[in-house]
Design a protein around this motif. Structure first.
Motif, PDB file in Angstrom:
ATOM      1  N   UNK A  94       7.008   4.217   3.423  1.00 53.61           N
ATOM      2  CA  UNK A  94       6.121   3.078   3.654  1.00 53.61           C
ATOM      3  C   UNK A  94       6.895   1.793   3.903  1.00 53.61           C
ATOM      4  N   UNK A  95       8.165   1.903   4.254  1.00 51.67           N
ATOM      5  CA  UNK A  95       8.978   0.719   4.504  1.00 51.67           C
ATOM      6  C   UNK A  95       8.355  -0.093   5.635  1.00 51.67           C
ATOM      7  N   UNK A  96       8.201  -1.386   5.369  1.00 48.81           N
ATOM      8  CA  UNK A  96       7.593  -2.274   6.362  1.00 48.81           C
ATOM      9  C   UNK A  96       6.096  -2.423   6.209  1.00 48.81           C
ATOM     10  N   UNK A  97       5.486  -1.590   5.376  1.00 48.91           N
ATOM     11  CA  UNK A  97       4.047  -1.695   5.105  1.00 48.91           C
ATOM     12  C   UNK A  97       3.880  -2.201   3.679  1.00 48.91           C
ATOM     13  N   UNK A  98       3.623  -3.490   3.546  1.00 46.44           N
ATOM     14  CA  UNK A  98       3.544  -4.075   2.208  1.00 46.44           C
ATOM     15  C   UNK A  98       2.552  -5.225   2.186  1.00 46.44           C
ATOM     16  N   UNK A  99       2.141  -5.597   0.968  1.00 44.94           N
ATOM     17  CA  UNK A  99       1.175  -6.683   0.774  1.00 44.94           C
ATOM     18  C   UNK A  99       1.914  -7.971   0.428  1.00 44.94           C
ATOM     19  N   UNK A 100       1.563  -9.041   1.131  1.00 42.30           N
ATOM     20  CA  UNK A 100       2.176 -10.336   0.881  1.00 42.30           C
ATOM     21  C   UNK A 100       1.091 -11.407   0.943  1.00 42.30           C
ATOM     22  N   UNK A 101       1.429 -12.611   0.518  1.00 46.43           N
ATOM     23  CA  UNK A 101       0.456 -13.701   0.522  1.00 46.43           C
ATOM     24  C   UNK A 101       0.785 -14.737   1.572  1.00 46.43           C
ATOM     25  N   UNK A 102       1.937 -14.643   2.227  1.00 51.25           N
ATOM     26  CA  UNK A 102       2.343 -15.644   3.204  1.00 51.25           C
ATOM     27  C   UNK A 102       2.137 -15.124   4.611  1.00 51.25           C
ATOM     28  N   UNK A 103       2.034 -16.054   5.545  1.00 50.46           N
ATOM     29  CA  UNK A 103       1.862 -15.661   6.942  1.00 50.46           C
ATOM     30  C   UNK A 103       0.411 -15.756   7.353  1.00 50.46           C
TER      31      UNK A 103
ATOM     32  N   UNK B 124      -2.514   2.935   5.828  1.00 49.59           N
ATOM     33  CA  UNK B 124      -1.263   3.698   5.804  1.00 49.59           C
ATOM     34  C   UNK B 124      -0.990   4.279   4.420  1.00 49.59           C
ATOM     35  N   UNK B 125      -1.269   3.503   3.387  1.00 49.60           N
ATOM     36  CA  UNK B 125      -1.077   3.994   2.022  1.00 49.60           C
ATOM     37  C   UNK B 125      -2.025   5.154   1.748  1.00 49.60           C
ATOM     38  N   UNK B 126      -3.255   5.061   2.240  1.00 53.98           N
ATOM     39  CA  UNK B 126      -4.217   6.146   2.053  1.00 53.98           C
ATOM     40  C   UNK B 126      -3.699   7.458   2.616  1.00 53.98           C
ATOM     41  N   UNK B 127      -3.126   7.408   3.813  1.00 54.98           N
ATOM     42  CA  UNK B 127      -2.566   8.628   4.411  1.00 54.98           C
ATOM     43  C   UNK B 127      -1.371   9.130   3.610  1.00 54.98           C
ATOM     44  N   UNK B 128      -0.552   8.196   3.144  1.00 58.32           N
ATOM     45  CA  UNK B 128       0.657   8.558   2.409  1.00 58.32           C
ATOM     46  C   UNK B 128       0.343   9.287   1.105  1.00 58.32           C
ATOM     47  N   UNK B 129      -0.577   8.752   0.308  1.00 56.92           N
ATOM     48  CA  UNK B 129      -0.824   9.347  -1.004  1.00 56.92           C
ATOM     49  C   UNK B 129      -1.464  10.727  -0.887  1.00 56.92           C
ATOM     50  N   UNK B 130      -2.265  10.930   0.170  1.00 56.20           N
ATOM     51  CA  UNK B 130      -2.908  12.230   0.338  1.00 56.20           C
ATOM     52  C   UNK B 130      -1.904  13.281   0.806  1.00 56.20           C
ATOM     53  N   UNK B 131      -1.040  12.915   1.739  1.00 58.56           N
ATOM     54  CA  UNK B 131      -0.091  13.891   2.294  1.00 58.56           C
ATOM     55  C   UNK B 131       1.139  14.088   1.426  1.00 58.56           C
ATOM     56  N   UNK B 132       1.582  13.022   0.767  1.00 62.74           N
ATOM     57  CA  UNK B 132       2.831  13.095   0.005  1.00 62.74           C
ATOM     58  C   UNK B 132       2.635  13.348  -1.485  1.00 62.74           C
ATOM     59  N   UNK B 133       1.544  12.873  -2.051  1.00 60.98           N
ATOM     60  CA  UNK B 133       1.344  12.978  -3.504  1.00 60.98           C
ATOM     61  C   UNK B 133       0.287  14.000  -3.886  1.00 60.98           C
ATOM     62  N   UNK B 134      -0.352  14.609  -2.895  1.00 62.08           N
ATOM     63  CA  UNK B 134      -1.320  15.674  -3.148  1.00 62.08           C
ATOM     64  C   UNK B 134      -2.460  15.204  -4.047  1.00 62.08           C
ATOM     65  N   UNK B 135      -3.000  14.028  -3.762  1.00 58.74           N
ATOM     66  CA  UNK B 135      -4.150  13.541  -4.519  1.00 58.74           C
ATOM     67  C   UNK B 135      -5.426  13.933  -3.776  1.00 58.74           C
ATOM     68  N   UNK B 136      -6.558  13.603  -4.367  1.00 61.82           N
ATOM     69  CA  UNK B 136      -7.856  13.911  -3.770  1.00 61.82           C
ATOM     70  C   UNK B 136      -7.915  13.350  -2.338  1.00 61.82           C
ATOM     71  N   UNK B 137      -8.284  14.162  -1.341  1.00 63.66           N
ATOM     72  CA  UNK B 137      -8.379  13.680   0.052  1.00 63.66           C
ATOM     73  C   UNK B 137      -9.311  12.492   0.223  1.00 63.66           C
ATOM     74  N   UNK B 138     -10.204  12.282  -0.738  1.00 61.13           N
ATOM     75  CA  UNK B 138     -11.130  11.150  -0.636  1.00 61.13           C
ATOM     76  C   UNK B 138     -10.394   9.817  -0.623  1.00 61.13           C
ATOM     77  N   UNK B 139      -9.154   9.788  -1.104  1.00 58.63           N
ATOM     78  CA  UNK B 139      -8.392   8.544  -1.129  1.00 58.63           C
ATOM     79  C   UNK B 139      -8.021   8.068   0.273  1.00 58.63           C
ATOM     80  N   UNK B 140      -7.920   8.969   1.222  1.00 56.72           N
ATOM     81  CA  UNK B 140      -7.474   8.567   2.557  1.00 56.72           C
ATOM     82  C   UNK B 140      -8.422   7.538   3.174  1.00 56.72           C
ATOM     83  N   UNK B 141      -9.719   7.782   3.080  1.00 58.64           N
ATOM     84  CA  UNK B 141     -10.688   6.812   3.587  1.00 58.64           C
ATOM     85  C   UNK B 141     -11.187   5.884   2.490  1.00 58.64           C
TER      86      UNK B 141
END
Length: 412
Positions: free
Chosen positions: A56-65, A78-95
């Motif tokens: 997830x490098x380059x995909x982050x939350x910031x307050x500036x800009x 992007x995080x939703x896709x990551x946690x479902x494919x990489x961490x094997x959590x409930x697919x409902x997290x993707x959306x």
């Protein structure tokens, strides 16, 4: 340059300071180093931050800009896709992360007692099995929440983390590892422009930014990304769109009849469906002009087949598919006089003069009692009608059929 806490100024670039400073050439670069250490402060460590998860490098939350609010949707998706494919959590997290809503794990309902006060054995056996399954689901949700929560926090810059910690609800959110509540805090901090405005003004601007937003020359991916970012701003300012009682009732009545009175439970169950359908429709109708044939086909299909299957998309993904996968047939344009609907007809059908193929040439001019002959496929129009031609008749070389040709010219 950035000002440090002591009021001094230090350069934000690396390397030693120029010795030619106002306080004399004898000074070394210590003051500049001090300025860099304290003057850059939060902004320097945020500049170096790219996110803790490697994928997830380059995909982050910031307050500036100026576009951090728009970036929120992109990072969350992007995080939703990551946690479902990489961490094997409930697919409902993707959306669910992007929609800021996860499915509720509902407890099973205990069966009713029989007249003698006992329970039906089979019903009780099913209930106990469902209850055990419910406990497992809750335990798994708790584990999933912990995993996803850690990823989200890991993608927050130090400044964003500091802002999160100042929220009054943070202690509870942290203990419960409530991912949706955490994302709402991050969203609020990212959308500082919306957050700082008078509520009515903020809501007006958010509605305008979403409803009037057109695809134009953007790619479909970029259009969707920007659309979802504007949706996030709107729902931050005014809550979930498309869930009003009147709108939800109208959707339910499409299937149940205009006089049907939906129950509270039915409205609650249909709320997300109605929201997604409205957003999909806005997305579809504001897509580029090159998708107009697909839009017209969907609109006409609903009008002609009203009461049967609804052709409108149920969500944004489905709207994309309907637009991009639509293949226009070899069609002509006609009108049904009974329904007053303009529609597209297959040019190869034999049905008289109610259609006009796109590749027909321009029709010939008027002649005698009828119109001139039909144009050729290469676009050349037929000549003027023969002076002695009669409506629907022929002089041996010129053909005229005034009734058919008149019908085929509708909307041409």
């Amino acid at each position: 340059m950035s000002e440090n806490s002591d009021g001094h100024q230090g350069t934000s670039s690396g390397g030693p300071n120029n010795n030619n400073n106002e306080s004399g050439g004898g000074h070394n670069n210590r003051s500049g180093q001090h300025g860099r250490r304290s003057g850059q402060g939060q902004s320097h460590r945020d500049d170096q931050f790219k996110g803790e998860a490697d994928s997830l490098k380059g995909f982050y939350y910031d307050v500036s800009g100026p576009k951090m609010g728009e970036t929120f949707a992109k990072v969350t998706e992007r995080i939703g896709r990551h946690v479902v494919t990489e961490l094997d959590v409930d697919p409902a997290y993707q959306n669910g992360l992007s929609e800021l809503s996860l499915p509720i794990i509902t407890a099973p309902v205990k069966p009713q007692r029989l007249t003698d006060g006992s329970y039906d054995e089979l019903d009780m056996a099913d209930y106990k099995a469902d209850r055990d399954e419910h406990k497992k689901d809750l335990k798994q949700r708790k584990l999933d929440e912990g995993k996803v929560f850690a990823v989200i926090i890991g993608q927050c810059t130090p400044t964003m983390k500091d802002r999160i910690h100042t929220e009054t609800d943070w202690p509870r959110v942290k203990v419960d590892t409530d991912t949706i509540a955490l994302l709402k805090i991050i969203q609020a901090q990212s959308n500082t422009k919306v957050k700082g405005r008078e509520p009515a003004h903020a809501l007006f601007e958010a509605i305008k930014d979403l409803v009037l937003y057109k695809q134009g020359g953007l790619s479909m991916d970029k259009y969707q990304e920007e659309f979802e970012a504007r949706l996030a701003k709107l729902e931050l300012a005014g809550g979930r769109i498309g869930t009003t009682r009147e709108y939800v009732d109208s959707v339910i009545r499409l299937d149940r009849g205009h006089n049907y009175n939906p129950t509270h439970a039915e409205r609650a169950a249909m709320a997300d469906t109605c929201r997604n359908k409205l957003l999909a429709t806005i997305f579809m109708l504001n897509a580029g002009k090159n998708y107009n044939p697909a839009k017209l086909a969907i609109e006409n299909a609903f009008t002609i087949n009203k009461g049967s299957e609804n052709p409108y998309p149920n969500n944004i993904a489905e709207a994309r598919d309907k637009l991009m996968m639509y293949k226009a047939p070899n069609v002509g344009v006609g009108r049904n006089d009974q329904t007053n609907v303009t529609f597209l007809n297959d040019a190869n059908e034999d049905g008289g003069g109610t259609t006009r193929p796109r590749n027909r040439g321009r029709g010939g001019g008027r002649g005698g009692g009828g119109r001139g002959g039909a144009g050729q496929r290469d676009g050349a129009g037929g000549g003027r009608g023969h002076p002695h031609a009669t409506p629907g008749g022929t002089d041996g070389t010129h053909t005229s059929n005034s009734a058919n040709d008149t019908n085929s010219s509708v909307n041409a």
